[in-house]
Structure formats: C-alpha cells, structure tokens
Design a protein around this motif. Sequence first.
Motif, PDB file in Angstrom:
ATOM      1  N   LYS A   1      43.180  34.408 -15.445  1.00  0.00           N
ATOM      2  CA  LYS A   1      43.645  35.542 -16.237  1.00  0.00           C
ATOM      3  C   LYS A   1      42.565  35.907 -17.247  1.00  0.00           C
ATOM      4  O   LYS A   1      41.815  35.042 -17.720  1.00  0.00           O
ATOM      5  CB  LYS A   1      44.971  35.236 -16.925  1.00  0.00           C
ATOM      6  CG  LYS A   1      44.942  34.106 -17.925  1.00  0.00           C
ATOM      7  CD  LYS A   1      46.320  33.914 -18.551  1.00  0.00           C
ATOM      8  CE  LYS A   1      46.326  32.775 -19.554  1.00  0.00           C
ATOM      9  NZ  LYS A   1      47.661  32.586 -20.189  1.00  0.00           N
ATOM     10  N   THR A   2      42.506  37.191 -17.578  1.00  0.00           N
ATOM     11  CA  THR A   2      41.506  37.704 -18.502  1.00  0.00           C
ATOM     12  C   THR A   2      42.178  38.582 -19.541  1.00  0.00           C
ATOM     13  O   THR A   2      42.937  39.498 -19.196  1.00  0.00           O
ATOM     14  CB  THR A   2      40.427  38.512 -17.762  1.00  0.00           C
ATOM     15  OG1 THR A   2      39.761  37.666 -16.824  1.00  0.00           O
ATOM     16  CG2 THR A   2      39.409  39.074 -18.738  1.00  0.00           C
ATOM     17  N   TYR A   3      41.921  38.281 -20.817  1.00  0.00           N
ATOM     18  CA  TYR A   3      42.467  39.056 -21.929  1.00  0.00           C
ATOM     19  C   TYR A   3      41.456  40.119 -22.364  1.00  0.00           C
ATOM     20  O   TYR A   3      40.270  39.828 -22.535  1.00  0.00           O
ATOM     21  CB  TYR A   3      42.736  38.160 -23.129  1.00  0.00           C
ATOM     22  CG  TYR A   3      43.760  37.081 -22.940  1.00  0.00           C
ATOM     23  CD1 TYR A   3      45.105  37.291 -23.271  1.00  0.00           C
ATOM     24  CD2 TYR A   3      43.394  35.818 -22.466  1.00  0.00           C
ATOM     25  CE1 TYR A   3      46.051  36.288 -23.128  1.00  0.00           C
ATOM     26  CE2 TYR A   3      44.332  34.805 -22.315  1.00  0.00           C
ATOM     27  CZ  TYR A   3      45.656  35.051 -22.648  1.00  0.00           C
ATOM     28  OH  TYR A   3      46.583  34.047 -22.513  1.00  0.00           O
ATOM     29  N   SER A   4      41.963  41.332 -22.589  1.00  0.00           N
ATOM     30  CA  SER A   4      41.131  42.401 -23.129  1.00  0.00           C
ATOM     31  C   SER A   4      42.042  43.389 -23.859  1.00  0.00           C
ATOM     32  O   SER A   4      43.268  43.257 -23.842  1.00  0.00           O
ATOM     33  CB  SER A   4      40.354  43.118 -22.018  1.00  0.00           C
ATOM     34  OG  SER A   4      41.248  43.722 -21.096  1.00  0.00           O
ATOM     35  N   PHE A   5      41.439  44.368 -24.532  1.00  0.00           N
ATOM     36  CA  PHE A   5      42.209  45.415 -25.204  1.00  0.00           C
ATOM     37  C   PHE A   5      41.911  46.749 -24.539  1.00  0.00           C
ATOM     38  O   PHE A   5      40.745  47.120 -24.384  1.00  0.00           O
ATOM     39  CB  PHE A   5      41.841  45.503 -26.688  1.00  0.00           C
ATOM     40  CG  PHE A   5      42.300  44.320 -27.503  1.00  0.00           C
ATOM     41  CD1 PHE A   5      43.622  44.217 -27.903  1.00  0.00           C
ATOM     42  CD2 PHE A   5      41.411  43.323 -27.854  1.00  0.00           C
ATOM     43  CE1 PHE A   5      44.052  43.142 -28.657  1.00  0.00           C
ATOM     44  CE2 PHE A   5      41.833  42.233 -28.611  1.00  0.00           C
ATOM     45  CZ  PHE A   5      43.160  42.143 -29.008  1.00  0.00           C
ATOM     46  N   THR A   6      42.955  47.476 -24.134  1.00  0.00           N
ATOM     47  CA  THR A   6      42.769  48.833 -23.638  1.00  0.00           C
ATOM     48  C   THR A   6      42.792  49.827 -24.796  1.00  0.00           C
ATOM     49  O   THR A   6      42.170  50.881 -24.740  1.00  0.00           O
ATOM     50  CB  THR A   6      43.849  49.207 -22.620  1.00  0.00           C
ATOM     51  OG1 THR A   6      45.142  49.090 -23.236  1.00  0.00           O
ATOM     52  CG2 THR A   6      43.782  48.282 -21.413  1.00  0.00           C
ATOM     53  N   GLU A   7      43.533  49.492 -25.854  1.00  0.00           N
ATOM     54  CA  GLU A   7      43.553  50.220 -27.119  1.00  0.00           C
ATOM     55  C   GLU A   7      43.750  49.171 -28.204  1.00  0.00           C
ATOM     56  O   GLU A   7      44.077  48.028 -27.913  1.00  0.00           O
ATOM     57  CB  GLU A   7      44.702  51.236 -27.162  1.00  0.00           C
ATOM     58  CG  GLU A   7      44.684  52.263 -26.062  1.00  0.00           C
ATOM     59  CD  GLU A   7      45.922  53.137 -26.080  1.00  0.00           C
ATOM     60  OE1 GLU A   7      46.365  53.514 -27.188  1.00  0.00           O
ATOM     61  OE2 GLU A   7      46.464  53.423 -25.001  1.00  0.00           O
ATOM     62  N   GLU A   8      43.567  49.557 -29.457  1.00  0.00           N
ATOM     63  CA  GLU A   8      43.721  48.576 -30.527  1.00  0.00           C
ATOM     64  C   GLU A   8      45.114  47.963 -30.538  1.00  0.00           C
ATOM     65  O   GLU A   8      45.286  46.790 -30.845  1.00  0.00           O
ATOM     66  CB  GLU A   8      43.427  49.218 -31.894  1.00  0.00           C
ATOM     67  CG  GLU A   8      41.947  49.400 -32.178  1.00  0.00           C
ATOM     68  CD  GLU A   8      41.680  49.729 -33.631  1.00  0.00           C
ATOM     69  OE1 GLU A   8      42.577  50.303 -34.282  1.00  0.00           O
ATOM     70  OE2 GLU A   8      40.584  49.399 -34.121  1.00  0.00           O
ATOM     71  N   GLN A   9      46.130  48.762 -30.212  1.00  0.00           N
ATOM     72  CA  GLN A   9      47.500  48.269 -30.262  1.00  0.00           C
ATOM     73  C   GLN A   9      48.005  47.766 -28.910  1.00  0.00           C
ATOM     74  O   GLN A   9      49.171  47.411 -28.788  1.00  0.00           O
ATOM     75  CB  GLN A   9      48.448  49.360 -30.785  1.00  0.00           C
ATOM     76  CG  GLN A   9      48.662  50.528 -29.839  1.00  0.00           C
ATOM     77  CD  GLN A   9      47.678  51.653 -30.067  1.00  0.00           C
ATOM     78  OE1 GLN A   9      46.537  51.418 -30.471  1.00  0.00           O
ATOM     79  NE2 GLN A   9      48.116  52.872 -29.805  1.00  0.00           N
ATOM     80  N   ARG A  10      47.126  47.708 -27.896  1.00  0.00           N
ATOM     81  CA  ARG A  10      47.581  47.307 -26.558  1.00  0.00           C
ATOM     82  C   ARG A  10      46.675  46.216 -25.982  1.00  0.00           C
ATOM     83  O   ARG A  10      45.494  46.434 -25.721  1.00  0.00           O
ATOM     84  CB  ARG A  10      47.627  48.495 -25.615  1.00  0.00           C
ATOM     85  CG  ARG A  10      48.258  48.152 -24.269  1.00  0.00           C
ATOM     86  CD  ARG A  10      48.388  49.356 -23.354  1.00  0.00           C
ATOM     87  NE  ARG A  10      49.462  50.253 -23.736  1.00  0.00           N
ATOM     88  CZ  ARG A  10      50.185  50.958 -22.862  1.00  0.00           C
ATOM     89  NH1 ARG A  10      49.956  50.833 -21.566  1.00  0.00           N
ATOM     90  NH2 ARG A  10      51.129  51.765 -23.282  1.00  0.00           N
ATOM     91  N   LEU A  11      47.274  45.050 -25.776  1.00  0.00           N
ATOM     92  CA  LEU A  11      46.605  43.913 -25.141  1.00  0.00           C
ATOM     93  C   LEU A  11      46.856  43.963 -23.643  1.00  0.00           C
ATOM     94  O   LEU A  11      47.979  44.208 -23.197  1.00  0.00           O
ATOM     95  CB  LEU A  11      47.159  42.606 -25.706  1.00  0.00           C
ATOM     96  CG  LEU A  11      46.710  41.309 -25.018  1.00  0.00           C
ATOM     97  CD1 LEU A  11      45.240  41.029 -25.324  1.00  0.00           C
ATOM     98  CD2 LEU A  11      47.588  40.133 -25.465  1.00  0.00           C
ATOM     99  N   ARG A  12      45.828  43.708 -22.857  1.00  0.00           N
ATOM    100  CA  ARG A  12      45.955  43.666 -21.398  1.00  0.00           C
ATOM    101  C   ARG A  12      45.572  42.271 -20.906  1.00  0.00           C
ATOM    102  O   ARG A  12      44.587  41.683 -21.362  1.00  0.00           O
ATOM    103  CB  ARG A  12      45.065  44.708 -20.733  1.00  0.00           C
ATOM    104  CG  ARG A  12      45.168  44.709 -19.190  1.00  0.00           C
ATOM    105  CD  ARG A  12      44.276  45.771 -18.597  1.00  0.00           C
ATOM    106  NE  ARG A  12      44.196  45.675 -17.146  1.00  0.00           N
ATOM    107  CZ  ARG A  12      44.777  46.513 -16.295  1.00  0.00           C
ATOM    108  NH1 ARG A  12      45.509  47.515 -16.757  1.00  0.00           N
ATOM    109  NH2 ARG A  12      44.633  46.356 -14.988  1.00  0.00           N
ATOM    110  N   ILE A  13      46.396  41.740 -19.989  1.00  0.00           N
ATOM    111  CA  ILE A  13      46.102  40.466 -19.332  1.00  0.00           C
ATOM    112  C   ILE A  13      46.044  40.724 -17.836  1.00  0.00           C
ATOM    113  O   ILE A  13      47.039  41.136 -17.229  1.00  0.00           O
ATOM    114  CB  ILE A  13      47.162  39.394 -19.635  1.00  0.00           C
ATOM    115  CG1 ILE A  13      47.464  39.327 -21.133  1.00  0.00           C
ATOM    116  CG2 ILE A  13      46.692  38.029 -19.128  1.00  0.00           C
ATOM    117  CD1 ILE A  13      48.613  38.405 -21.487  1.00  0.00           C
TER     118      ILE A  13
END
Length: 313
Positions: free
Chosen positions: A129-141
């Motif tokens: 799994k990889t964590y990143s941000f698509t927007e400041e208020q949205r975390l994507r895994i």
Amino acid sequence: MTRWERCEQQSGHDIWVVRNAWMEIKVVPALGSKMISLKHLRTGREWLSEAAGPLGNKGYATSFADSDGSGWDEMFPTINACTYPDHPWQGTEMPDHGEVWSIPWQVEIADERLSCHVHGVRLPYRLSKTYSFTEEQRLRIDYTVYNPSPFPLSFLWAAHPLFAVHEGMEIIVPSELNEIVVSYSQHERLGQTGDVRSWPIPFEDHPEICLHQVEAMTAGTAEKYYFRGELPEGRAGLHDPSTGESLMMYFPVEQVPYFAVWANYGGYQGGYHVALEPATGFLDDLSYAMKQGMAATVEAGGRYHWFLEVELT
C-alpha cells in the motif's frame, strides 16, 4: 512538513509521520502498518481511537482481541479465522483477522509517498500500500496484491479503522441501501449471523434502535453488519452535527463491492468506536465468501489493485 519522516518512537516502535496544512498521519510499520493517528489540524480533532495502554499485539496468529484496540489495521486475507477451502492450499488455517495486522511491514519512501509491503506467511502473496495526498484534505491509499503462484488466489480484504465517536454522530451511506446482513450482534440484539434486517431501523416495533445514529457508550452494545449485496457507489462516512465536521471514504466498487460497519458502544472490551469497513468480500469468513462466490480473486502471476480515499471536512 509534506514529506514522510521517521520522527518518534512509541512502545519501542518507529513512527512515520506526515503532515500538511490540513491533516497529520502517523503509521507504525512494525505493527502491521497500523495507522495510529488521523488528525484534522484545522480543528484539532483526532479521528482514530487511541490505545488505552501500550501499542502492540501478541504476534502472528494471536487473537485480535489481545491487541491494543486502537487505530487503523488492515484485515487480509480473512477476518474470521477459517481454513482455505480450495486446492492447492486446501485446509490451510487462516488466523483471526488475517495475517498482516500482526507482523511487520517493510517501508520505502519516494516522492513524498510512504509505501509499505508485506509477504504472506501461509499463503503466497505480496500486499503493498502507498500513502499520498490528492488534495490537502484528502488522503489516498493505493493497494496492490501480487500473486506469484501458478494458481488463482482468493482473498478478503477489509479496512478496519476504529474511529473515535460520540453520541449523536451519523453514519453516512448511499441512500439506495436499505438492508443489512448480521455478521455479529452481542446478545443477538439484531439477531444471528446471516439474518437480514432493514436499514436504518431494523425493527418496526423498536424504532429507538436506529443504526445510522451513534449511540451512547452506556448502550453496552457491539455489532458488525454488512450491507446486503454489492454497493451502488463507493462512498461512506461519519458526520458530527454538533461541529459540522465530516469524514468521508471513497473507493472503487468494481474492486471493493461490499461495505460493513462495526459499531462498538461499550459492549466489547469497553471500547467506544465505529469502524467503517470497505471490503472485497462478503461477511467475515474467507471460506464462506469463496463458497458464495463473493470473494476477490487475483489470478496466477497477476495483480489486484484498488484504492481508498479519506477526506476530512
């Protein structure tokens, strides 16, 4: 800080932290890549339940009930303990809540992303799994299961985030959903495993039982249920009408077609939390899901991809 950093230890384990102007995330790779903090920095709200004592678990193939009862774990390749039903792993015992929550994951950092991966113990797979941000208020895994074997491999994955709640908060699901299937109900308040009930009011003669509203901790209940059938859309969340804050989860129904709720209002080990659980299989037993044709499968030498996005507002 927008880059992941190893910046502290807790209970002897390294914690990886990232924050932007909106949220802060903390992950402990050595403890099944558990997320221990999901904080809204604009309001100071911690969305994940915190451990009452030391972080940790009793190790591989132990009971999930003996873990710290906090944060966000990954349930894979089953939830309930069971045996794998098909060749060539027929009869292989799968531990309670799966394999990956209780063993260390490896960590890689690249381009402001944290990637974790783990290999199966009793079944051949690599889950990453990889964590990143698509927007400041949205975390994507982003998740991937790789099957290196020459045989198809079925699995059940479910997110298991124990969200901190209080009475009066609301559970949000697509409006088309109107039936649930009981997986577990303490003292059988909702019935037995497999019973079908209406959502959000399961009994016409007991309108006080309203499942979409968080009950008080003094309710002393604990229940797990799935929404019946595949989802019309991958969207669910929690809303706090007292503050106007919400947490929303988004996921692809093509790969993650099912959704469950674990609502513990003081009834199980004194905990008080709600877990929103997107899932690739139906009900908590991999063997059952496979026999019903409701488990995900990754083909021989293949990969199965999905994602989960969490938005705080």
